[in-house]
Design an enzyme around this catalytic site. Structure first.
Site, mmCIF file in Angstrom:
data_model
loop_
_atom_site.group_PDB
_atom_site.id
_atom_site.type_symbol
_atom_site.label_atom_id
_atom_site.label_comp_id
_atom_site.label_asym_id
_atom_site.label_seq_id
_atom_site.Cartn_x
_atom_site.Cartn_y
_atom_site.Cartn_z
ATOM 1 N N ARG A 258 18.362 12.392 -2.834
ATOM 2 C CA ARG A 258 17.438 11.260 -2.861
ATOM 3 C C ARG A 258 18.174 9.967 -2.521
ATOM 4 O O ARG A 258 19.256 9.715 -3.032
ATOM 5 C CB ARG A 258 16.780 11.157 -4.240
ATOM 6 C CG ARG A 258 15.995 12.417 -4.532
ATOM 7 C CD ARG A 258 15.205 12.353 -5.816
ATOM 8 N NE ARG A 258 14.541 13.646 -6.004
ATOM 9 C CZ ARG A 258 13.753 13.943 -7.023
ATOM 10 N NH1 ARG A 258 13.505 13.017 -7.947
ATOM 11 N NH2 ARG A 258 13.186 15.121 -7.109
ATOM 12 N N ARG A 273 20.761 8.521 -12.491
ATOM 13 C CA ARG A 273 20.085 8.358 -11.206
ATOM 14 C C ARG A 273 21.116 8.478 -10.100
ATOM 15 O O ARG A 273 21.942 7.577 -9.915
ATOM 16 C CB ARG A 273 19.400 6.983 -11.154
ATOM 17 C CG ARG A 273 18.482 6.770 -9.971
ATOM 18 C CD ARG A 273 17.884 5.378 -9.980
ATOM 19 N NE ARG A 273 17.017 5.142 -11.125
ATOM 20 C CZ ARG A 273 15.712 5.450 -11.150
ATOM 21 N NH1 ARG A 273 15.143 5.959 -10.084
ATOM 22 N NH2 ARG A 273 14.987 5.223 -12.222
ATOM 23 N N GLU A 345 12.948 10.651 -18.578
ATOM 24 C CA GLU A 345 12.334 11.845 -18.008
ATOM 25 C C GLU A 345 13.341 12.966 -17.741
ATOM 26 O O GLU A 345 14.337 12.773 -17.053
ATOM 27 C CB GLU A 345 11.644 11.463 -16.691
ATOM 28 C CG GLU A 345 11.076 12.660 -15.952
ATOM 29 C CD GLU A 345 10.514 12.279 -14.578
ATOM 30 O OE1 GLU A 345 10.006 11.158 -14.424
ATOM 31 O OE2 GLU A 345 10.604 13.118 -13.667
ATOM 32 N N SER A 348 9.004 17.175 -15.229
ATOM 33 C CA SER A 348 7.760 16.625 -14.727
ATOM 34 C C SER A 348 6.974 17.779 -14.125
ATOM 35 O O SER A 348 7.508 18.525 -13.315
ATOM 36 C CB SER A 348 8.066 15.582 -13.651
ATOM 37 O OG SER A 348 6.874 15.056 -13.134
ATOM 38 N N ARG A 385 20.554 15.967 -14.719
ATOM 39 C CA ARG A 385 20.313 14.879 -15.662
ATOM 40 C C ARG A 385 20.255 15.366 -17.118
ATOM 41 O O ARG A 385 20.540 14.603 -18.046
ATOM 42 C CB ARG A 385 19.014 14.161 -15.297
ATOM 43 C CG ARG A 385 18.771 12.914 -16.143
ATOM 44 C CD ARG A 385 17.408 12.320 -15.934
ATOM 45 N NE ARG A 385 17.377 11.373 -14.822
ATOM 46 C CZ ARG A 385 16.290 10.682 -14.480
ATOM 47 N NH1 ARG A 385 15.163 10.850 -15.143
ATOM 48 N NH2 ARG A 385 16.326 9.831 -13.473
#
Length: 419
Positions: A258, A273, A345, A348, A385
């Site tokens: 990403r 992140r 988070e 999801s 994460r």
RNA sequence: GGAGGCGUGGCAGAGCGGCCGAAUGCAUCCGCCUUGAAAGCGGAAGACCCGCAAGGGUCCGGGGGUUCAAAUCCCUCCGCCUCCGCCA
């Protein structure tokens, strides 16, 4: 892409959905108009083409002067058909554009509004209390010899890292545990390609609002996936599936890439992140009428994994404006991160209903044997994460980290010791 | 990277520029036959779009072109295969 038939039947439902997302209602009217225009263009073309075909047969039989006359008239007809064809194609292109601009219809029950309008459905577990000053995951990771951000930056730039020694082992244990759970639950484990063609990336909806998030290899016109949802969704593109024996469930293990454009300054510390991480993602193809129940199952599987790493978490119902274009409903599980005094988070799960499958051409046969568009869903089982929540919640005064019971067989250690 | 070949329905595999949505075989489904099955015989059966329907149209890897007319001719892109070279 939303279903045009239901749009025609109940345009107000789509307008309502747009309001819940905080998006423009006029794109609904643009879509309706484009649909109307295309349909009339199609019937005009069909009529002319039928005429031309009939005519062509006469030419084939005719001889001599008669034939010459017919040929001349045929030329005229041909021009008309060509014009009608062009009009139809233009109308189709316009429709496609308008179609792509309308996101999935938000499911009944989802909260309206933006990022901060989520609804907390449930809290699970108590945030730990420490009789010492808890260290953050980066300090812990460095002391354990698990994480090297500095060299990650040296080699690849910011938001890159090395998982070192026990850190690498920890990630493998986590992902292996997820893979084992998925396999036991009947998922087919998949290691997909992480470079995909433009039509697959587009078909999964990631080239819309999220286009800036995606790495592109211009030289080869390929995209690096941000999640294995992309290749897994594309796996059955343009196929008619047999869903009579239940949903098709896949668990994809992949590295995810990403760009994190527009997140400058956010979560710059540690591996919260990053540009590259690993993930096990559940992906399901099922009948639309089974999608809601399947969504609950995916959530339950995510929670089963979270229970295994023994961290406190909450479940939120994501607000309409934060769903992304493909999802009709989304539940996130957020784990407690002690040094941030916040929930972050970790998983999801989205119900994309038929939206994604329509674009990708994934169908199944209903009881009457008619092809129908399938539904797709996805959900997270484990990512890099997770290491953040794991290290921080299980740290001990001496800088060691307790390994959750369920992970021990996968890691072969009870506790991680600082070096 | 160089040279060549191929791409048709679930699969295999035909297809003189008009009579081809497309032969044939296998698989599938429904009958008949049989105590039941197999074999055999007869029949059905693609996807998409427009339309209340009747019906019409599109689709022979994708796109473009030639022609009154293209699965059939030309260009291009994509994919697959073979050979040579190079390299993990």
């Amino acid at each position: 892409m939303i279903d045009l038939k239901t749009l025609r039947d109940d345009p107000d439902a789509v307008r309502r959905s747009q309001r819940m997302r905080g998006e423009d209602e006029r794109s609904v009217d643009r879509l309706l108009a484009a649909d109307e225009r295309r349909r009339s263009a199609v019937s005009r073309f069909d009529t002319l083409r039928a005429e031309q075909k009939q005519f062509g047969k006469q030419v084939g039989k005719a001889r001599g002067e008669e034939r010459e006359a017919l040929l001349a008239k045929g030329k005229e007809l041909s021009a008309e058909v060509k014009a009608a064809d062009a009009e139809q194609q233009a109308a189709e292109a316009e429709l496609l554009e308008a179609h792509m601009a309308v996101p999935n219809v938000v499911q009944e029950g989802a909260p309206a509004g933006g990022e901060d309008d989520y609804v907390v459905l449930e809290h699970h577990g108590e945030p730990p209390t420490f009789d010492f000053e808890p260290a953050d995951h980066l300090d812990l990771g460095v002391k354990l010899g698990a994480l090297d951000m500095e060299r990650g930056a040296k080699v690849s730039g910011s938001r890159f890292y090395f998982l070192t020694g026990v850190g690498a082992q920890l990630q493998l244990a986590l992902l292996n545990m997820a893979a084992a759970q998925a396999t036991a639950a009947g998922f087919q484990l998949m290691i997909p390609p992480v470079l995909v063609r433009p039509e697959i990336m587009g078909g999964t909806g990631f080239l819309g609002a999220h286009a800036a998030e995606v790495y592109r290899l211009a030289e080869d016109d390929l995209y690096l996936v941000g999640t294995s949802e992309v290749p897994l969704a594309g796996y059955h593109a343009d196929e008619i599936l047999d869903l009579e024996r239940g949903p098709k469930r896949y668990a994809g293990w992949s590295t995810c890439f990403r760009r994190e454009a527009g997140s400058y300054g956010k979560d710059t510390r540690g591996i919260i992140r990053v540009h590259q991480f690993d993930k096990i993602e559940m992906f399901v193809f099922c009948k639309p009428e089974d999608a809601d129940a399947e969504h609950q199952r995916l959530l339950a599987w995510e929670r089963e994994m979270l229970d295994k790493i023994e961290v406190p978490y909450r479940v939120i119902d994501t607000a309409a404006g934060d769903l992304g274009s493909s999802a009709a409903r989304k539940f996130d599980c957020e784990a407690w991160v002690p040094t941030q005094q916040a929930y972050r988070e970790l998983t999801s799960t989205s119900n994309c209903t038929t939206f994604q499958a329509r674009r990708l051409g994934v169908r199944y046969r209903d009881e009457q044997g008619r092809p129908q568009t399938a539904a797709t869903l996805n959900g997270t089982l484990a990512t890099t994460r997770w290491i953040v929540a794991l290290l921080e919640n299980h740290q001990q005064a001496d800088g060691s980290v307790r390994v959750p019971e369920a992970m021990r067989p996968f890691l072969g250690m009870d506790v991680l010791q600082p070096r």
